[in-house]
Enzyme design. Structure first.
Site, mmCIF file in Angstrom:
data_model
loop_
_atom_site.group_PDB
_atom_site.id
_atom_site.type_symbol
_atom_site.label_atom_id
_atom_site.label_comp_id
_atom_site.label_asym_id
_atom_site.label_seq_id
_atom_site.Cartn_x
_atom_site.Cartn_y
_atom_site.Cartn_z
ATOM 1 N N GLU A 1 1.034 36.120 17.964
ATOM 2 C CA GLU A 1 0.091 36.043 19.730
ATOM 3 C C GLU A 1 -0.764 35.800 19.486
ATOM 4 O O GLU A 1 -2.073 37.023 18.710
ATOM 5 C CB GLU A 1 0.375 37.783 20.371
ATOM 6 C CG GLU A 1 -0.326 37.662 21.373
ATOM 7 C CD GLU A 1 -0.678 39.381 22.700
ATOM 8 O OE1 GLU A 1 -1.193 39.316 22.429
ATOM 9 O OE2 GLU A 1 0.660 40.230 21.982
ATOM 10 N N LYS B 1 6.151 45.781 26.904
ATOM 11 C CA LYS B 1 5.024 46.425 25.641
ATOM 12 C C LYS B 1 4.026 47.833 26.273
ATOM 13 O O LYS B 1 3.406 47.492 27.626
ATOM 14 C CB LYS B 1 4.177 45.479 25.774
ATOM 15 C CG LYS B 1 2.103 45.208 25.306
ATOM 16 C CD LYS B 1 1.801 44.575 25.197
ATOM 17 C CE LYS B 1 -0.185 44.805 25.325
ATOM 18 N NZ LYS B 1 -0.859 43.773 25.779
#
Length: 216
Positions: free
Chosen positions: A47, A136
């Site tokens: 990411e 998350k």
């Protein structure tokens, strides 16, 4: 690429190593080298947060040099426009600090994997209803293992839970015991200015820590 194929790739990446390398602050000129070295260390989820310099160029560069069993995407995705910019540059993974259901739905409309940030059961259920593929847990410093365990009990079986924030190779065990299925790794893995070799060495420590506690 069909949603089914991308979902299968995401599942395979998690099975291989459910650790997301968060490269906040990376530059496009160093992205390829760091991406390759993290892949060699075992990472399959990478990411680049959008508050990095020229993040879409870095995402495109990493995506270009890694095999298809790796998923590359953006973090700190805050808007629908950013979702479509990510798709246009070849990214596959939308990671958010929050649980804006409009952004989640847009990510799924674009055919991308989405992991929004949640803290509470209310946010978690709303995110899953909007189509989230993983949650998350952010910031993990706020959601202790005891809190995560309590949330885990009420969520659908098989929900992927990835604590992010302050994670090190030494503090993963209590979260795994509480139900975490993986982690997002920030400054303990990468800080701006680190060499590719230093990032790879930090990555290997995380991989060894995960494999020791997961039995993989």
């Amino acid at each position: 690429m069909s949603d089914t194929i991308l979902n299968e790739r995401f599942a395979a990446a998690n099975a291989a190593l459910p650790l997301v390398a968060i490269l906040r602050g990376i530059r496009p000129d160093e992205a390829e080298g760091i991406g390759r070295d993290l892949y060699a260390a075992g990472f399959r989820l990478i990411e680049v947060p959008l508050n990095s310099p020229d993040p879409f160029a870095s995402i495109a560069a990493i995506r270009r040099v890694l095999p298809a069993d790796a998923l590359v995407g953006a973090g700190t995705v805050l808007s629908i426009d950013q979702v479509w910019q990510l798709k246009d540059c070849g990214g596959e993974l939308v990671v958010m600090p929050h649980a804006d259901t409009a952004v989640i739905r847009s990510a799924k409309e674009a055919g991308l994997i989405c992991a929004p940030g949640v803290v509470t059961p209310t946010e978690a259920f709303a995110a899953l209803a909007a189509g989230a593929d993983a949650l998350k847990i952010f910031p993990a410093e706020l959601v202790t293992p005891a809190i995560l365990k309590a949330i885990r009990v009420v969520l659908p079986k098989g929900t992927r839970l990835l604590p992010v924030g302050g994670i090190t190779p030494d503090n993963m065990q209590p979260y795994v015991d509480a139900g975490a299925t993986g982690f997002g790794l920030g400054s303990a893995l990468y800080k701006p200015g680190m060499t590719a070799e230093a990032v790879a060495e930090a990555g290997r420590r995380f991989v060894a820590g995960w494999r020791a506690l997961s039995g993989r």
